[in-house]
Design a protein around this motif. Structure first.
Motif, short mmCIF file in Angstrom:
data_model
loop_
_atom_site.label_atom_id
_atom_site.label_comp_id
_atom_site.label_asym_id
_atom_site.label_seq_id
_atom_site.Cartn_x
_atom_site.Cartn_y
_atom_site.Cartn_z
N PHE A 77 0.91 -1.18 -0.06
CA PHE A 77 -0.09 0.07 -0.09
C PHE A 77 0.89 1.22 0.08
CE2 PHE A 77 -2.89 -3.26 1.52
CZ PHE A 77 -4.12 -2.78 1.09
N THR A 78 1.95 1.07 0.71
CA THR A 78 2.71 2.49 0.96
C THR A 78 4.04 2.32 0.08
OG1 THR A 78 3.60 2.02 3.03
CG2 THR A 78 1.37 3.13 2.91
N GLY A 79 4.74 1.08 -0.04
CA GLY A 79 6.13 0.81 -0.12
C GLY A 79 6.81 1.07 0.96
N CYS A 200 -1.95 -10.14 7.55
CA CYS A 200 -2.04 -9.33 6.43
C CYS A 200 -2.90 -8.00 6.51
CB CYS A 200 -2.99 -9.86 5.16
SG CYS A 200 -1.93 -11.64 4.71
N ALA A 201 -3.97 -8.27 7.72
CA ALA A 201 -4.78 -7.08 8.13
C ALA A 201 -3.70 -5.92 8.90
CB ALA A 201 -5.92 -7.56 8.85
N LEU A 202 -2.86 -6.53 9.72
CA LEU A 202 -2.09 -5.48 10.45
C LEU A 202 -1.11 -4.94 9.60
CD1 LEU A 202 -1.13 -7.67 13.79
CD2 LEU A 202 -2.98 -5.94 13.37
N GLY A 203 -0.55 -5.52 8.71
CA GLY A 203 0.15 -4.88 7.65
C GLY A 203 -0.59 -3.74 7.00
N ALA A 207 -0.21 0.52 7.37
CA ALA A 207 0.04 1.20 5.90
C ALA A 207 -1.06 2.42 5.94
CB ALA A 207 0.06 0.51 4.80
N GLY A 208 -2.10 2.46 6.95
CA GLY A 208 -3.21 3.14 6.96
C GLY A 208 -4.17 3.16 5.95
#
Length: 346
Positions: A77-79, A200-203, A207-208
């Motif tokens: 999502f953010t890199g 995956c949800a925490l990642g 990332a907001g």
């Protein structure tokens, strides 16, 4: 059950796995160091840092797959993966808590090519170390101030409850003569799918990402988790001991009602009838009978069914991923991890 180091490093996701392991170890060593001496010793042994006598160990623990999923989801999502480090470490603690307790419940004597913690230190110390790891997980998660911290801690708690329910069902299956495929899938969803979904949800949270996207990433991880369990069950029957770290046919030896076995028994064929007869024997299976049971699972269609289901779950997960990422999002690492999960060698 893990792939060999050579396979991991040769895989496209190898650098991410290495980064996840290095990041998680650095965070956890600081936290574990503050534990009481005996608990610290058992936890460090479980995490692969040292031997039972406290001497240094060159080989580490597992591949850090779940922490890598946290980092990959954030990066998609953010890199930027750095902010997801505490979440990755928390997930690894929850994973090892579950392994410590599972090994006690299942009486497994080896993991990652050496004695399990309860064999090395005793049942009580292994359980208490697992409890300590579970207590440490939200502390590590909260070590980094983030606007979505409360939601992340809530998700972690819900996941642990699902893990416990999944393990309860797994234990209950041992006392039941009949276990259906739907029952087995429900167990796998809690015992394996919930934690990959949390990763995956925490990642995504780190990332907001918006809540709808976080939920989609949770579902992506859950589908991937079911594929992981299917492959794990295949490895539990036909995996190479040099790769899995467990004896050949380990799941059959204890007559575990894994997904390939349950699918085979549901077929009502002659091989299924013979397999059922072996599973109901009131004595340990011989080496020859373990081999025969594996052959019967394959003949009854259990092996093919599990392989096809793993491919189906992976495809469904990747479809969810494709619809979850924003324009410009990069799913390369997540796809590489999905391939690693489902293509482990038998």
């Amino acid at each position: 059950m893990t792939a060999t180091a050579a396979e991991s490093s040769a895989h496209p996701s190898g650098p991410l796995l290495d980064r996840a392991r290095g990041l998680v170890d650095a965070l956890l060593r600081t936290s574990v160091q503050e534990m009481p001496p005996r608990t610290r010793l058992v936890c460090g042994y479980q995490l692969g840092w040292w031997e039972a006598d406290g001497s240094a160990r060159s080989a580490g623990a597992g591949k850090a797959l779940r922490p890598a999923l946290v980092l990959a989801a954030a990066g998609a999502f953010t890199g930027d993966m750095a902010a997801a480090g505490p979440a990755a470490a928390a997930v690894e603690l929850v994973h090892n808590f579950s392994l410590l307790h599972d090994d006690v419940l299942d009486r497994d004597e080896t993991r990652r090519h050496r004695p399990t913690a309860w064999k090395a230190f005793g049942t009580a110390d292994a359980i208490l170390a697992g409890d300590a790891m579970l207590a440490l997980a939200p502390q590590v998660l909260a070590s980094h101030d983030h606007p979505m911290l409360a939601q992340a801690v809530r998700r972690l708690g819900i996941c642990v409850a699902e893990l416990c329910e999944g393990q309860h069902l797994d234990c209950a299956f041992e006392q039941r003569t009949e276990v259906g495929i739907a029952d087995c899938l429900e167990m796998a969803a809690g015992k394996t799918g919930a934690l990959l979904g949390l990763s995956c949800a925490l990642g995504a949270l780190a990332a907001g990402a918006p809540e709808t996207t976080v939920r989609a990433m949770d579902e992506f991880g859950r589908r991937l988790g079911l594929a992981f369990q299917l492959v794990d069950d295949l490895l539990g029957i036909w995996g190479d001991p040099a790769v899995t770290g467990k004896p050949a046919g380990a799941d059959l030896q204890v007559r575990k009602k894994s997904l390939p076995v349950v699918a085979a028994l549901a077929g009502g064929t002659e091989p299924a009838r013979r397999l059922r007869a072996l599973y109901t024997l009131c004595r340990p299976l011989t080496t020859a009978e373990v081999t025969q049971a594996g052959d019967l699972v394959a003949q009854a269609g259990g092996r093919t069914w599990a392989q096809e289901q793993a491919e189906h779950c992976t495809a469904a997960a990747l479809e969810i991923l494709d619809h979850s990422l924003p324009p410009g999002g990069d799913s390369t690492e997540l796809r590489a991890l999905a391939a690693l999960i489902t293509r482990r060698k038998l």
